[in-house]
Design an enzyme around this catalytic site. Sequence first.
Site, mmCIF file in Angstrom:
data_model
loop_
_atom_site.group_PDB
_atom_site.id
_atom_site.type_symbol
_atom_site.label_atom_id
_atom_site.label_comp_id
_atom_site.label_asym_id
_atom_site.label_seq_id
_atom_site.Cartn_x
_atom_site.Cartn_y
_atom_site.Cartn_z
ATOM 1 N N GLU A 1 -12.831 2.689 5.063
ATOM 2 C CA GLU A 1 -11.695 3.113 6.073
ATOM 3 C C GLU A 1 -11.679 4.503 6.090
ATOM 4 O O GLU A 1 -10.542 5.296 6.083
ATOM 5 C CB GLU A 1 -10.298 2.643 5.516
ATOM 6 C CG GLU A 1 -9.104 2.501 6.617
ATOM 7 C CD GLU A 1 -7.840 2.038 5.881
ATOM 8 O OE1 GLU A 1 -7.560 0.806 6.307
ATOM 9 O OE2 GLU A 1 -7.539 2.758 5.132
ATOM 10 N N GLU B 1 0.922 -1.217 0.076
ATOM 11 C CA GLU B 1 0.143 0.007 0.073
ATOM 12 C C GLU B 1 0.634 1.320 -0.019
ATOM 13 O O GLU B 1 1.832 1.432 0.733
ATOM 14 C CB GLU B 1 -0.931 0.018 1.123
ATOM 15 C CG GLU B 1 -1.935 1.368 1.310
ATOM 16 C CD GLU B 1 -2.873 0.993 2.720
ATOM 17 O OE1 GLU B 1 -3.715 2.033 2.740
ATOM 18 O OE2 GLU B 1 -2.351 0.157 3.361
#
Length: 278
Positions: A257, A156
């Site tokens: 998120e 990520e």
Amino acid sequence: MGFPDDQRFDVNLSILFTELPLLERPAAAAAAGFDAVELWWPWVEEPAPGADRLDALRGALEDAGTRLVGLNFYAGRLPGPDRGALSVPGAESDRFRANIDAAAGFARSVGCTALNALYGNRVAGVDPEVQDALALENLALAARAADRVGATLLIEALGAPESPHYPLVSAAATVEVADRVNKATGLGNAAFLMDLYHLAVNGEDLPEVIDRYAAGTGHVQIADHPGRGAPGTGGLDFPDLLGRLTKAGYEGWIGLEYKPTGPSADSFPWLSRAKGPS
């Protein structure tokens, strides 16, 4: 214009429902209408916790009828100053290695098929090339463990303003690391975690990122920008962005998120509005 009807959303229980104890969060997510969840590694002081902790979390997921679709490897203290461990020499790298089998084993036990490995901050006084070599070694170990349990290894990019010492702050740099891992292992199971919030913070052209990298994306996460709130609280055009993902062939989970401004259970009206009447 709403979101594509076939898109699948899950809830990150490390940022939503945190007003509740960990073991109560899966049931709360299920009550809010979600059957899939994801987690950062929940025991920041325990890379390899005892069976009692793992069994309790597994039981909470099963009792709620929620599937764990994403799990972070140990990444230090999140939220907090840490941004991963696998490239940090010494104790943190050792903790990451101690966590690999624990995380992969738990993933297998609950049918989780995505394991996220945060790269880790740059360390003052350590040559970045030394950190990158350590990172590749540890990512290869993680990729092999993920492969043994039928999972994808996710890598990520994070937002530079929030993570100024984290070196992967562009889609291109992150995909390059995933490619290096795949070349090193020959497994092909390392993939890009496309977090649209972090990429927006970094000023990336999100439509271009989607068009270029969707094929190599293993998971997507969303929050609005600015503010990291729910979609509709900032300026990102999620109907367009998520529609582009579908057109580009992405069929995986989309993790919520974002930071709720009140009780987590009250933060989802945007989703029903976006999908329109059933």
